[in-house]
Design a protein around this motif. Structure first.
Motif, mmCIF file in Angstrom:
data_model
loop_
_atom_site.group_PDB
_atom_site.id
_atom_site.type_symbol
_atom_site.label_atom_id
_atom_site.label_comp_id
_atom_site.label_asym_id
_atom_site.label_seq_id
_atom_site.Cartn_x
_atom_site.Cartn_y
_atom_site.Cartn_z
ATOM 1 N N ARG A 1 10.274 26.242 23.322
ATOM 2 C CA ARG A 1 9.145 25.399 23.683
ATOM 3 C C ARG A 1 9.642 24.158 24.419
ATOM 4 O O ARG A 1 10.821 23.793 24.342
ATOM 5 N N LEU A 2 8.707 23.513 25.114
ATOM 6 C CA LEU A 2 9.071 22.322 25.878
ATOM 7 C C LEU A 2 9.510 21.170 24.988
ATOM 8 O O LEU A 2 10.154 20.230 25.460
ATOM 9 N N ALA A 3 9.166 21.217 23.715
ATOM 10 C CA ALA A 3 9.614 20.163 22.808
ATOM 11 C C ALA A 3 11.126 20.142 22.671
ATOM 12 O O ALA A 3 11.714 19.141 22.247
ATOM 13 N N THR B 1 20.790 23.785 34.785
ATOM 14 C CA THR B 1 22.036 24.541 34.938
ATOM 15 C C THR B 1 22.516 24.501 36.388
ATOM 16 O O THR B 1 23.712 24.327 36.663
ATOM 17 N N ASN B 2 21.592 24.671 37.347
ATOM 18 C CA ASN B 2 21.970 24.602 38.754
ATOM 19 C C ASN B 2 22.483 23.212 39.127
ATOM 20 O O ASN B 2 23.399 23.072 39.944
ATOM 21 N N ALA B 3 21.893 22.163 38.537
ATOM 22 C CA ALA B 3 22.358 20.808 38.816
ATOM 23 C C ALA B 3 23.785 20.619 38.327
ATOM 24 O O ALA B 3 24.618 19.992 39.004
ATOM 25 N N VAL B 4 24.088 21.162 37.134
ATOM 26 C CA VAL B 4 25.452 21.041 36.610
ATOM 27 C C VAL B 4 26.437 21.745 37.532
ATOM 28 O O VAL B 4 27.558 21.263 37.768
ATOM 29 N N ALA C 1 7.778 27.382 31.684
ATOM 30 C CA ALA C 1 8.176 26.007 31.990
ATOM 31 C C ALA C 1 9.559 25.699 31.409
ATOM 32 O O ALA C 1 10.407 25.068 32.073
ATOM 33 N N TYR C 2 9.811 26.133 30.171
ATOM 34 C CA TYR C 2 11.110 25.896 29.543
ATOM 35 C C TYR C 2 12.225 26.557 30.346
ATOM 36 O O TYR C 2 13.282 25.958 30.596
ATOM 37 N N ARG C 3 12.006 27.811 30.756
ATOM 38 C CA ARG C 3 13.045 28.520 31.503
ATOM 39 C C ARG C 3 13.289 27.885 32.874
ATOM 40 O O ARG C 3 14.427 27.854 33.353
ATOM 41 N N VAL D 1 17.176 18.919 23.923
ATOM 42 C CA VAL D 1 18.409 19.677 23.655
ATOM 43 C C VAL D 1 19.026 20.143 24.958
ATOM 44 O O VAL D 1 20.257 20.068 25.155
ATOM 45 N N LEU D 2 18.196 20.604 25.895
ATOM 46 C CA LEU D 2 18.719 21.024 27.194
ATOM 47 C C LEU D 2 19.362 19.853 27.930
ATOM 48 O O LEU D 2 20.426 20.012 28.565
ATOM 49 N N LEU D 3 18.759 18.679 27.848
ATOM 50 C CA LEU D 3 19.333 17.505 28.515
ATOM 51 C C LEU D 3 20.669 17.113 27.892
ATOM 52 O O LEU D 3 21.620 16.762 28.617
ATOM 53 N N ASP D 4 20.769 17.179 26.576
ATOM 54 C CA ASP D 4 22.043 16.849 25.919
ATOM 55 C C ASP D 4 23.133 17.830 26.330
ATOM 56 O O ASP D 4 24.276 17.435 26.611
ATOM 57 N N GLN D 5 22.783 19.100 26.370
ATOM 58 C CA GLN D 5 23.779 20.104 26.776
ATOM 59 C C GLN D 5 24.198 19.904 28.228
ATOM 60 O O GLN D 5 25.389 19.981 28.567
ATOM 61 N N ALA D 6 23.218 19.665 29.105
ATOM 62 C CA ALA D 6 23.558 19.443 30.511
ATOM 63 C C ALA D 6 24.379 18.175 30.684
ATOM 64 O O ALA D 6 25.323 18.123 31.499
#
Length: 401
Positions: free
Chosen positions: A263-265, A313-316, A304-306, A269-274
């Motif tokens: 979920r978008l919530a 991921t592409n930015a990294v 939206a999450y994907r 977590v995605l930002l921390d990993q990136a």
């Protein structure tokens, strides 16, 4: 213009009313043949009784045709009225069409017998031409409605049998399709487990071993190599866990931990990993949300999450050093996602599967009826690579895990 559809009860009522009104109209104009000395009501009584029987032509076909035969004989004796005759032929038709299957044979036998008896009596006490006319008239009254209804019933039964056969064929085809889908899902699960999951396990194991070597060498945790190893291990373990949940979903094994769509919530977590993965490359990440999320359909939230996950991921992998900004706007009718990352023309490296992520994000947006764009541009005096997706909040399908 739509046709007016009547129920079975309304059709019976319409037939009875038409017969009764038509008969009364004929009586009013004197278009009938009654026995001498009989009043008009003597002809009208069988007419009214026949109209009453029309109400039960579908529910009680056997009783109505039997009573109708008696009334028809009385009507012929008292006086000839065309409306009474037509309603009796309709009772014969309804009894054959809606009655038991053997009703057709019974009515054909009785009709043929009545025709032979009446034509024979006419020939015996009258003339041959008169007998022929009686035979034709009786055939039209007693046999033609029965033959017509019997033919229609056979076509109706044949159509019903074909419909049932078509439904059975469609059911078998659906069962075959489901079996093929189950078999293909099982094959995909085996391939994911035997190939992808094993590779992720090997990556996690080697990353763990490399971390152990770094600790024995007393390397600092802030050292880029040690940070890279930690990111590799964390991502491989997380990918392995998600892969195993996906395998469980494909196999539908009823595991205690079913696959849960992200979920978008969980964007933080995605930002921390990136951020952990792109720190060595000089990348910083921030997210800004506008509006209230409210209730989002599950397919929309998954897509939206994907899209956010793939964009980060592409930015990294490809962004130049600088700030990567994620904007999520919750509108009344749509959800807008924008990811802007630093970009310099000509930078980046080609890797296996390049641009597959952009194609996948575009497919997710278009399956939900949304829009997707990705490409270079300018913002705040610098070159940026912008990924933008607009997804309608009314989307109910199309999301893929």
């Amino acid at each position: 213009m739509d046709r007016v559809r009547l129920t079975a009860r309304q059709e019976d009522l319409a037939i009875a009313a038409a017969g009764l009104l038509g008969g009364l109209l004929l009586l009013a104009f004197g278009a009938y043949d009654a026995r001498p000395g009989l009043p008009v009501w003597a002809v009208a009584l069988p007419l009214a009784a026949m109209a009453v029987l029309e109400f039960g032509r579908r529910r009680y076909p056997v009783w109505t045709v039997c009573l109708g035969g008696v009334l028809f004989g009385v009507a012929v004796y008292l006086g000839s009225l065309m409306a009474t005759l037509l309603m009796y032929t309709d009772l014969l038709y309804a009894a054959t069409l809606y009655g038991p299957a053997r009703m057709s044979k019974v009515l054909q036998l009785t009709g043929a017998a009545s025709t032979l008896v009446l034509s024979g009596l006419t020939w015996r006490y009258g003339s041959v031409p008169g007998a022929l006319l009686v035979a034709v008239f009786c055939g039209l009254v007693f046999l033609t409605p029965v033959w017509t209804a019997d033919l229609l019933r056979r076509h109706r039964d044949r159509a019903e049998a074909e419909r049932l056969r078509a439904e059975q064929t469609a059911l078998l085809a659906e069962l075959d399709r489901r079996g093929a889908v189950v078999a293909e899902r099982a094959r995909m699960a085996r391939e994911l487990h035997d190939v992808i999951a094993n590779h992720l396990s090997a990556i996690a194991i080697h990353a763990t071993g490399a971390q152990a070597v770094a600790r024995r060498q007393h390397r600092d945790r802030d050292e880029p190599l040690v940070e890279a190893l930690a990111v590799i291990r964390e991502n491989s373990v997380q990918g392995l866990a998600e892969m195993r949940r996906m395998i469980g979903l494909l196999r539908d094994s009823g595991a205690e931990e079913p696959y849960a769509a992200p979920r978008l919530a969980a964007v933080d977590v995605l930002l921390d990993q990136a951020g952990a993965a792109g720190r060595a490359a000089g990348l910083r990440f921030e997210a800004v949300e506008h509006g209230e999320p409210g209730g989002l359909p599950a397919p929309l939230e998954l897509a939206a999450y994907r899209i956010v996950q793939e964009s980060l991921t592409n930015a990294v992998k490809h962004a130049a050093p600088g700030l990567v900004r994620l904007d999520i706007r919750y509108g009344e009718d749509e959800l807008e996602i924008t990811v802007a990352s630093p970009y310099r023309p000509g930078e980046g490296r080609s890797v296996p599967g390049a641009r597959a992520g952009l194609v996948g994000m575009g497919e997710r947006a278009h399956l939900l009826g949304g829009e997707f764009t990705a490409g270079p541009g300018e913002a705040d005096g610098g070159d940026v690579w912008t990924v933008r997706a607009v997804l309608p909040r009314t989307a109910e399908g199309g999301g893929r895990a």
